[in-house]
Design an enzyme around this catalytic site. Structure first.
Site, PDB file in Angstrom:
ATOM      1  N   HIS B  64       0.466  -0.813   0.160  1.00  0.00           N
ATOM      2  CA  HIS B  64       0.129   0.220  -0.355  1.00  0.00           C
ATOM      3  C   HIS B  64       0.760   1.127  -0.321  1.00  0.00           C
ATOM      4  O   HIS B  64       0.686   1.820  -1.015  1.00  0.00           O
ATOM      5  CB  HIS B  64      -1.110  -0.326   1.161  1.00  0.00           C
ATOM      6  CG  HIS B  64      -2.080   0.831   1.123  1.00  0.00           C
ATOM      7  ND1 HIS B  64      -1.671   2.761   2.716  1.00  0.00           N
ATOM      8  CD2 HIS B  64      -2.735   1.779   1.014  1.00  0.00           C
ATOM      9  CE1 HIS B  64      -2.188   2.794   2.531  1.00  0.00           C
ATOM     10  NE2 HIS B  64      -2.976   2.805   1.792  1.00  0.00           N
ATOM     11  N   GLU B  67       2.115   2.104  -3.382  1.00  0.00           N
ATOM     12  CA  GLU B  67       0.999   2.810  -4.072  1.00  0.00           C
ATOM     13  C   GLU B  67       0.995   3.606  -3.892  1.00  0.00           C
ATOM     14  O   GLU B  67       0.899   5.071  -5.173  1.00  0.00           O
ATOM     15  CB  GLU B  67      -0.390   1.945  -3.959  1.00  0.00           C
ATOM     16  CG  GLU B  67      -1.478   2.078  -4.449  1.00  0.00           C
ATOM     17  CD  GLU B  67      -2.633   2.447  -3.614  1.00  0.00           C
ATOM     18  OE1 GLU B  67      -3.190   3.338  -3.808  1.00  0.00           O
ATOM     19  OE2 GLU B  67      -3.115   1.901  -2.964  1.00  0.00           O
ATOM     20  N   HIS B  68       0.575   4.577  -3.160  1.00  0.00           N
ATOM     21  CA  HIS B  68       0.928   6.011  -2.673  1.00  0.00           C
ATOM     22  C   HIS B  68       1.968   6.513  -3.368  1.00  0.00           C
ATOM     23  O   HIS B  68       2.327   7.390  -3.891  1.00  0.00           O
ATOM     24  CB  HIS B  68       0.880   5.779  -1.204  1.00  0.00           C
ATOM     25  CG  HIS B  68      -0.007   6.153  -0.657  1.00  0.00           C
ATOM     26  ND1 HIS B  68      -0.073   7.336   0.369  1.00  0.00           N
ATOM     27  CD2 HIS B  68      -1.213   5.233  -0.186  1.00  0.00           C
ATOM     28  CE1 HIS B  68      -1.782   7.325   1.009  1.00  0.00           C
ATOM     29  NE2 HIS B  68      -2.220   5.719   0.645  1.00  0.00           N
ATOM     30  N   GLU B 144      -2.988   7.767   7.768  1.00  0.00           N
ATOM     31  CA  GLU B 144      -4.471   7.335   7.411  1.00  0.00           C
ATOM     32  C   GLU B 144      -4.574   5.704   7.702  1.00  0.00           C
ATOM     33  O   GLU B 144      -5.620   5.485   8.154  1.00  0.00           O
ATOM     34  CB  GLU B 144      -4.301   6.379   5.608  1.00  0.00           C
ATOM     35  CG  GLU B 144      -5.403   5.814   4.992  1.00  0.00           C
ATOM     36  CD  GLU B 144      -4.953   5.321   3.984  1.00  0.00           C
ATOM     37  OE1 GLU B 144      -3.261   5.674   3.241  1.00  0.00           O
ATOM     38  OE2 GLU B 144      -5.684   4.366   2.881  1.00  0.00           O
TER      39      GLU B 144
END
Lengths: 440, 441
Positions: B64, B67-68, B144
């Site tokens: 993840h 991904e950012h 997040e």
């Protein structure tokens, strides 16, 4: 014969430039034999119809002392109608593979339906019973009331709900906008079957009805179906509430709540949909805080400083008040800095406006994105009913981008200066924020 | 070698189906094109067959995090410029990470497709990461996690439940990552993960909307074609042993407004060429806990007796390895979690004993058929279904066959999977409770 044109694309000379996209949706304005007005977009590719129905007023029409009645009433429309109790109603709907959604907001009772072409009339007959002959059986009332109360219990411990409720109360006080439309545990517990019938009569009447349809149906077929659907509704409902006076000074309100990340909702006065500067405000908000990564708030709070996962602002031109709202969440030790950056960006926009280049980027995005909204029957119907609620006519679709393009750097500077009020911006913070001195 | 074939999505309805075209480039990139010409809009998605369950031990959150970081620029595109370019075209872009895949997408006016394909091909090969961007973005993913998980007792509960459900499989580790491991992720971790997994033979390109398959093929060849295949190894993950002992947990949190219980069981997913059991599990979830008023749990716990304000059953077979079949019961005021659990168990036992009525079974079948028709209104959802399916190892044929398989399920199939999955010794039961309530359990 009217055909459905999706969007007509005018190709640009270069891929690097946004082309002057023009949305040309063939909207038919129809009046049924019985006088129901509706907008229709025909599309015969997929054998179903999307229908969007709105009754203006919604939860704001709750009678005094009956907060939550219209919300509970709306949730009960599918819990038994006509000859069918709740379970029989669900079976009838499922046997026809129809899909109905009923929900209340502050400004509307909304109904979204999808029905298959193969059994359209039968499915709409089931929907008619929900709209005009809901039973409010006592067991159904108690069951759904318990669900609403469970939702209220969950909300009492949810920082987002706590913040939203406090913000509404601070901003709008005794106006319906000043409280949550699902009511309080006490007000919901006290609602009777008669209250629900009264709530329905107040909120669901033909004098506040808006209808949009998109999909596999012709205007000639739709008219009689709409007549049958709405014939049993009363002509008139309760009067709309008056304007909601915003009584919110700038500042910070802190609500202590034990959780690692503070949630902050913020807002100030906005511009009404009919205001001549609405489009300029819309453009300003896009540069300031609308969803995408290029907005100033996202750049300054998230990308440059890593203070949050998400920060945004949006215009809320409601029926009885206009606001600009925003939200940010940051760790308790960092929320004060995030709020400081947001205030700074508010000041910067009010003081400096936008450069010609930034304005051009925003216009390119907004005008390019607009036609992309119109994909699929469900989306088209939803947009069309929203336009009717806002008092727009179908020609708006073709001219809306021109209004965006007409906004000038001078407009932006003037409206940002007159409208954005860094000192009037109020933050409601729920959490254990460090370094904020909000009143309790 | 380019292979092209066209499939019909819908088997059960005598309707024009969305045409689906599929082919592969020589470097192994798989391409799927789904045509929908109703509006001049297109969606471009790149799916990598790598997700959180493919992270090395101790590196949770890395898939993840990468991904950012994929938005932080390449040799020729500056940080943030990817999204800014899409926005300048009026488009929108984003990305998402699951245990099995990581996907990137843009939605835009269909005539901008080549630009999107070019930019995705560029960041498959040429990612550039500045140390300061990595450090700032690590703060973002920690926030997040704060927003999604740490601030929400329901999300913390779900995280704990999964950790209990999966003893051995990395599905038990949260996608966002455990906070202490996220805080230690580095630029080098991200780049190593990127180099190992972001290669054409580990990716699927899905293009949907007002597009021409031949044109997509040319664009894919022009931009992805030059990238070299890397020869990725098949994914090997630790699998779950048979569950022989029921597991229980209770999460107590003062921020719980409304307590509830969740129950899960290990269940098979949609394996390639063997989706029948998964199709039967879809029915099982609908029959037991689909529509509240027309499901067995809703009927028993919400209608016949007022023990619950909400009941639901959930199953999503689009996972590479065994997944979970789960229930949620939100008790009515004054009903304890233990009482609600007993009622759930009663219903399950009764269902296993008595089976399903043909009428209710028929309604579920009708609903699933209609859902397939309604689904065609949203080409982005179709693109999502294909991307997800291909990313977990299904073939285009498997995905196209699914709606037809759903229509062939029989009540006997459902009862068979119910007996396999719903074994008391294989249950994981969790309570989400408030402090005072836990004391009374």
């Amino acid at each position: 014969m009217i055909r459905f044109f999706a969007l007509v694309l005018m190709l640009a000379s270069s891929l690097m430039l946004a082309s002057p996209l023009r949305a040309e949706i063939a909207v038919q304005e129809i009046t049924s034999p019985g006088g129901v007005q509706a907008w229709l977009v025909e599309s015969h590719d997929i054998p179903f119809l999307a229908l969007e129905i709105r009754f203006r007023g919604g939860g704001s029409l709750d009678a005094p002392g009956k907060r939550g009645a219209i919300n509970l009433m709306t949730a009960l429309l599918e819990e038994g109608a006509g000859q069918r109790d709740a379970r029989a109603f669900a079976r009838a709907r499922d046997e026809l593979a129809a899909s109905f959604r009923f929900r209340a907001s502050q400004d509307a009772v909304a109904v979204s339906a999808r029905v298959l072409t193969e059994n359209r009339a039968a499915a709409l007959e089931v929907l008619r019973q929900a709209l005009t002959e809901p039973r409010f059986d006592s067991d159904a009332v108690e069951r759904v009331r318990a669900q609403v109360l469970a939702g209220l219990r969950a909300g009492e411990a949810d920082p987002n709900t706590i913040a939203a409720n406090r913000f509404a109360e601070l901003a709008f006080g005794g106006h319906p906008y000043g409280s949550a439309l699902d009511g309080t545990p006490d007000s919901v517990a006290a609602l009777t079957r008669a209250d629900l019938q009264e709530a329905k009569a107040r909120a669901m009447a033909r004098d506040r009805l808006f209808v949009a349809a998109a999909g596999d149906i012709t205007a000639a077929e739709l008219g009689p179906l709409l007549d049958a659907l709405f014939a049993g509704l009363p002509e008139a409902g309760a009067p709309q509430p008056g304007p909601a006076d915003l009584s919110l000074p700038g500042g910070e309100t802190v609500i202590p709540f034990e959780t690692p990340q503070s949630v902050a909702l913020f807002g100030q006065r906005g511009l009404a949909r009919e205001h001549p500067d609405f489009f300029t405000a819309f453009v300003i908000n896009d540069a300031l805080g609308a969803g995408n990564f290029s907005s100033r708030l996202m750049q300054e709070v998230r990308v440059k400083r890593g203070l949050t996962y998400g920060v945004y602002s949006y215009l809320a031109p409601m029926d009885h008040a206009a606001m600009i709202y925003g939200r940010v969440a940051s760790a308790n030790g960092r929320i004060a800095e995030a709020i400081g950056v947001i205030r700074q960006e508010w000041r910067r926009m009010a003081g400096e406006g936008m450069t010609a280049q930034e304005l051009e980027q925003v216009k390119t995005y907004l005008t390019g994105a607009y036609p992309l909204r119109f994909d699929g029957n469900a989306n088209i119907a939803r947009i069309l009913v929203g336009m009717q609620m806002e008092g727009l006519d179908p020609a708006y679709i073709a001219t809306r981008n021109d209004r965006i393009r007409a906004v000038t750097v001078e407009d932006v500077g003037r409206v940002a200066r007159e409208w954005l009020d860094p000192a009037g911006l109020h933050f409601v913070v729920v959490g254990q924020p460090e370094g904020l001195k909000g009143a309790e | 070698m380019l292979r092209i074939f066209v499939l019909c999505l819908v088997l059960a309805c005598p309707l024009q189906a969305a045409p689906v075209t599929s082919f592969s480039l020589e470097n192994g990139l798989q391409v799927v094109v789904i045509e929908d010409h109703r509006a001049p809009v297109a969606v471009n998605m790149v799916w990598y067959r790598v997700g959180a369950a493919d992270e090395a031990p101790g590196k949770s959150g890395l898939a993840h995090f990468l991904e950012h970081l994929m938005f932080k620029g390449t040799d020729t595109v500056g940080p943030g410029e990817f999204s800014a370019t899409v926005a300048a075209q009026g488009g929108a872009d984003n990305a998402f990470t699951s245990w099995d895949y990581t996907a990137y997408y843009q939605r835009f006016a269909a005539d901008r497709l080549e630009m999107m394909i070019r930019m995705e091909a560029d960041r498959m090969a040429n990612l550039r990461l500045a140390q300061t961007d990595v450090e700032t973005e690590r703060e973002v993913i920690l926030e997040e996690r704060g927003q999604r998980t740490d601030n929400d007792p329901g999300a913390l509960f779900s995280e704990q439940r999964r950790a209990a459900q999966f003893l051995n499989h990395p599905y038990g580790i949260p996608i966002i990552g455990w906070r202490h491991e996220m805080a230690a992720l580095t630029r080098e971790d991200a780049l190593a993960f990127y180099r190992a997994h972001y290669v054409p033979d580990n990716a699927v390109l899905v293009v949907a909307g007002d597009v021409d398959p031949q044109a997509v093929r040319q664009m894919a060849q022009a931009h992805f074609g030059p990238l070299a295949a890397a020869g990725v190894m098949p994914r090997q993950r630790p699998q779950e042993p048979p569950q022989i002992s029921a597991r229980r947990l209770t999460l107590v949190d003062a921020r719980v407004g409304q307590p509830y219980l969740a129950r899960s069981y290990l269940a098979p997913g949609r394996g390639p060429g063997a989706q029948e059991r998964a199709a039967a599990l879809v029915y099982l979830a609908e029959l037991l806990g689909g529509e509240g008023a027309d499901s067995r749990l809703g009927e028993a716990l919400q209608f016949d007796r007022q023990l619950a304000v909400y009941t639901g059953a959930f199953y999503d077979g689009l996972t590479r390895d065994d997944t979970e079949f789960s229930f949620v019961v939100v008790p009515a005021a004054g009903v304890g979690l233990a009482q609600a659990e007993a009622a759930l168990d009663e219903v399950l036992a009764e269902f296993l004993q008595n089976g399903v009525t043909p009428e209710r079974f028929g309604r579920v079948k009708t609903r699933l058929r209609a859902a397939d028709i309604y689904a065609r209104d949203n080409v982005q959802d179709l693109a999502y279904l294909y991307g997800q399916g291909l990313a977990i190892g299904l073939s285009v044929e498997d995905i196209a066959a699914w709606p037809g398989l759903l229509q062939q399920v029989t009540p006997e199939d459902v009862m068979e999977v119910a007996r396999i999955v719903l074994r008391p010794e294989a249950a994981v039961t969790g309570y989400l409770a408030r402090p005072e309530q836990e004391a009374s359990q």
